[in-house]
Design a protein around this motif. Structure first.
Motif, PDB file in Angstrom:
ATOM      1  N   CYS A 120       0.919  -1.412  -0.256  1.00 45.16           N
ATOM      2  CA  CYS A 120      -0.072   0.093  -0.230  1.00 45.16           C
ATOM      3  C   CYS A 120       0.846   1.260   0.003  1.00 45.16           C
ATOM      4  O   CYS A 120       1.819   1.353   0.702  1.00 45.16           O
ATOM      5  N   CYS A 127       0.345   3.199   3.975  1.00 45.49           N
ATOM      6  CA  CYS A 127       0.909   2.599   5.099  1.00 45.49           C
ATOM      7  C   CYS A 127       2.051   1.683   4.874  1.00 45.49           C
ATOM      8  O   CYS A 127       2.758   1.299   5.758  1.00 45.49           O
ATOM      9  N   CYS A 161      -5.726  -2.637   0.613  1.00 45.47           N
ATOM     10  CA  CYS A 161      -4.840  -2.629   1.810  1.00 45.47           C
ATOM     11  C   CYS A 161      -5.933  -2.897   2.984  1.00 45.47           C
ATOM     12  O   CYS A 161      -7.189  -2.302   2.890  1.00 45.47           O
ATOM     13  N   THR A 180      -6.076  -1.452   5.769  1.00 45.23           N
ATOM     14  CA  THR A 180      -6.764  -0.170   6.190  1.00 45.23           C
ATOM     15  C   THR A 180      -7.233   0.533   5.359  1.00 45.23           C
ATOM     16  O   THR A 180      -8.082   1.583   5.483  1.00 45.23           O
ATOM     17  N   HIS A 181      -6.353   0.871   4.219  1.00 41.35           N
ATOM     18  CA  HIS A 181      -6.896   1.872   3.094  1.00 41.35           C
ATOM     19  C   HIS A 181      -7.626   1.498   1.949  1.00 41.35           C
ATOM     20  O   HIS A 181      -7.582   2.074   0.975  1.00 41.35           O
TER      21      HIS A 181
HETATM   22 ZN   LIG Z   1      -2.445   0.755   3.805  1.00 43.59          ZN
END
Ligand SMILES: [Zn+2]
Length: 338
Positions: A211, A214, A227, A229-230
């Motif tokens: 990613c 991050c 990702c 998180t993203h």
């Molecule tokens: Zn990420």
């Protein structure tokens, strides 16, 4: 010494005194001459600024201060460093009865290191992987205070900014006081240690999709890279470099990721991939060997036990491909080789 590029010093003097750039440069030249060349141009510019009553570091938006120059009580601090340790945040109940989070990390540059304290939303970045070991961090409008142990700490309040992986910023990290120098034969799993040795084998770099925000590995599905998180992102390729270090007591398998792999390979992931595509794997191996094989280097990081391969590995956190020859000589003497 506080560091500020001379052009910034001149701009600052200009903005505060109304003198022209040429006039300031003339004063700097006069000062250098008056001091018989005992000061550098930078040094002379600082003196001129000081004589004109220009406070270069009062407004630190014009430049970052080195971590070793931070003293308790300073306000409006701008600083840049690399995260060398990241700690999990703690949650507690604030005076208003609401849950609060506080976290910290150790920020380092070539002059030293400082514990940096962050709160709430930012503290959660230590959990979601946005701040981790290796992250380059720029802080603005931070303040420094003394901690309970008499040391200094950098604090970020609600007015402060925290910029992760700023563009065009390089940070060199000093050899860490907290990491003990060890012989390979002495290493134990979970040690944080620094080792000096000769690179006796280099494996071809490998790549994996990450990613861009991050740096964590992404999964690839039909729609593209994802990702945790993203969510949906445009993947980047990150590099892994494996090599073997020998310090005469033992050999040690080392693994470096991302920018550490790049520093050790002498190539960025993009450059390495280009060679791989254009000239093939043999040429890439050759290039990396030319750069790293046979070199005496210093690496530090965490010692891991790789059960699958039944070996101890060093997960490289910092690498110095040009360690000080005096340090090398001392290490060799200690091991009885020289
Ligand atoms: Zn990420």
């Amino acid at each position: 010494m506080l560091q500020l590029p001379i052009k910034d010093v001149i701009t600052k003097i200009q903005s505060e005194t109304g003198l022209s750039e040429a006039e300031i440069k003339q004063q700097v030249a006069n000062k250098m001459q008056a001091l018989d060349g005992l000061v550098s141009e930078d040094g002379a510019a600082y003196i001129v600024a000081s004589e004109l009553g220009v406070h270069l570091f009062k407004d630190t938006r014009s430049g970052a201060i080195k971590l070793n120059d931070i003293v308790a009580g300073m306000q409006s601090i701008e600083a840049v460093g690399q995260v060398i340790r990241a700690f999990s945040p703690t949650t507690f109940t604030g005076k208003d009865g609401k849950p609060k989070q506080v976290g910290s990390f150790i920020l380092a540059d070539e002059t030293g290191e400082i514990r940096t304290v962050i709160w709430d939303q930012r503290a959660s970045w230590l959990t979601d992987g946005r701040i981790k070991e290796g992250t380059i961090v720029k802080v603005k409008d931070a303040y420094a205070k003394q901690n309970n142990l008499g040391g200094k700490e950098l604090h970020l309040g609600y007015k402060s900014s925290l910029i992760l992986d700023p563009k065009n910023v390089n940070v060199t990290v000093a050899a860490r006081a907290g990491v003990s120098k060890k012989k390979i034969a002495e290493l134990q799993p979970n040690d944080f240690a620094s080792v000096i040795g000769e690179v006796v084998q280099v494996f071809a770099p490998k790549f994996y999709p990450v990613c861009p925000q991050c740096g964590k590995k992404v999964t690839i599905d039909a729609a593209g890279a994802v990702c945790a998180t993203h969510k949906s992102v445009t993947q980047q390729q990150a590099m892994i470099l494996n090599f073997v270090l020998d310090d005469t007591t033992e050999t040690l398998r080392c693994v470096a990721f991302r920018d550490k792999a790049g520093a050790l390979a002498g190539l960025t992931a993009a450059e390495a991939q280009e060679i791989l595509l254009k000239d093939g794997p043999d040429r890439l191996q050759e290039r990396v060997d030319e750069f790293l094989f046979g070199k005496t280097i210093e690496v530090s990081g965490k010692v891991n036990r790789n059960e699958e391969y039944d070996r101890t590995e060093l997960l490289v956190n910092q690498a110095n491909v040009n360690p000080d020859p005096k340090v090398i000589a001392k290490e060799l003497l200690n091991s009885g080789k020289a």
